[in-house]
Write a protein that holds these residues in place. Structure first.
Motif, PDB file in Angstrom:
ATOM      1  N   ARG A   1       1.438   6.836  -6.224  1.00  0.00           N
ATOM      2  CA  ARG A   1       0.307   8.311  -7.629  1.00  0.00           C
ATOM      3  C   ARG A   1       1.336   9.848  -6.962  1.00  0.00           C
ATOM      4  O   ARG A   1       0.106  10.438  -7.760  1.00  0.00           O
ATOM      5  CB  ARG A   1      -0.757   7.472  -6.232  1.00  0.00           C
ATOM      6  CG  ARG A   1      -1.759   6.661  -7.177  1.00  0.00           C
ATOM      7  CD  ARG A   1      -3.000   6.240  -6.008  1.00  0.00           C
ATOM      8  NE  ARG A   1      -3.256   6.223  -4.637  1.00  0.00           N
ATOM      9  CZ  ARG A   1      -2.490   4.780  -4.439  1.00  0.00           C
ATOM     10  NH1 ARG A   1      -3.198   3.925  -5.660  1.00  0.00           N
ATOM     11  NH2 ARG A   1      -2.456   4.700  -2.985  1.00  0.00           N
TER      12      ARG A   1
ATOM     13  N   ASP B   1       0.735  -1.306  -0.114  1.00  0.00           N
ATOM     14  CA  ASP B   1      -0.282   0.504  -0.076  1.00  0.00           C
ATOM     15  C   ASP B   1       0.913   2.206  -0.005  1.00  0.00           C
ATOM     16  O   ASP B   1       1.246   2.446  -1.029  1.00  0.00           O
ATOM     17  CB  ASP B   1      -0.817   0.483   1.513  1.00  0.00           C
ATOM     18  CG  ASP B   1      -2.306  -0.996   0.946  1.00  0.00           C
ATOM     19  OD1 ASP B   1      -2.144  -1.216   0.371  1.00  0.00           O
ATOM     20  OD2 ASP B   1      -2.594  -1.275   2.330  1.00  0.00           O
ATOM     21  N   HIS B   2       2.091   1.064   0.921  1.00  0.00           N
ATOM     22  CA  HIS B   2       2.908   2.268   0.325  1.00  0.00           C
ATOM     23  C   HIS B   2       3.346   2.597  -0.789  1.00  0.00           C
ATOM     24  O   HIS B   2       3.669   4.068  -0.887  1.00  0.00           O
ATOM     25  CB  HIS B   2       3.943   2.194   1.896  1.00  0.00           C
ATOM     26  CG  HIS B   2       4.668   3.156   2.170  1.00  0.00           C
ATOM     27  ND1 HIS B   2       6.070   3.343   2.668  1.00  0.00           N
ATOM     28  CD2 HIS B   2       4.588   4.591   2.235  1.00  0.00           C
ATOM     29  CE1 HIS B   2       6.543   4.551   2.545  1.00  0.00           C
ATOM     30  NE2 HIS B   2       5.529   5.218   2.580  1.00  0.00           N
TER      31      HIS B   2
ATOM     32  N   ALA C   1       1.255   4.215  -2.683  1.00  0.00           N
ATOM     33  CA  ALA C   1       0.519   5.596  -2.635  1.00  0.00           C
ATOM     34  C   ALA C   1       1.846   6.182  -2.919  1.00  0.00           C
ATOM     35  O   ALA C   1       0.960   7.776  -3.572  1.00  0.00           O
ATOM     36  CB  ALA C   1       0.183   5.384  -0.916  1.00  0.00           C
TER      37      ALA C   1
END
Length: 136
Positions: free
Chosen positions: A134, A127-128, A131
């Motif tokens: 993005r 997830d990191h 993120a």
């Protein structure tokens, strides 16, 4: 599966490194964790596996199951350039400090041929990575 960062890194591969990656990808599809060279050691990263592609190029993956993995990073191991080093990038994504002493390199698969267990920490690293990509 791949993080966006790994996908961007894959698109920049050329020549023998690209061929090595393609060959590894076929092996991981067929052999799962046996296609990986070793498992990382240390908090959080102990659930991640590494394969040397060619020269100083590495691919780092985390297994969801014996036959399903996420490629987190593809990059060069560059001791002399920490800002570009794939392991430094991994430790930053995991939010942990690199080990102070030399890492050990246990096999990726356990005694039954199973990869390190997927857990919440693995998901946090993925997830990191997503993120940051993005934002960047």
């Amino acid at each position: 599966m791949m993080t966006r960062e790994a996908e961007q890194q894959r698109k920049r591969l050329r020549g023998s490194v690209e061929k090595s990656y393609t060959s590894w990808l076929e092996r991981i599809r067929n052999d799962g964790c046996r296609a990986m060279g070793y498992r990382m050691t240390g908090a959080i990263v102990e659930h991640l596996c590494v394969q040397h592609l060619r020269d100083n190029w590495r691919v780092i993956a985390s297994f969801h199951s014996p036959r399903r993995a996420t490629v987190l990073l593809i990059g060069q191991h560059l001791d002399h350039a920490p800002a570009l080093d794939v392991y430094a990038r991994l430790y930053a994504l995991a939010g942990v400090e690199p080990p102070g002493s030399k890492r050990t390199k246990p096999p990726c698969c356990d005694g039954q041929g199973l990869p390190p267990e997927w857990n919440e920490q693995c998901q946090d690293v993925v997830d990191h990575a997503r993120a940051i990509t993005r934002r960047g």
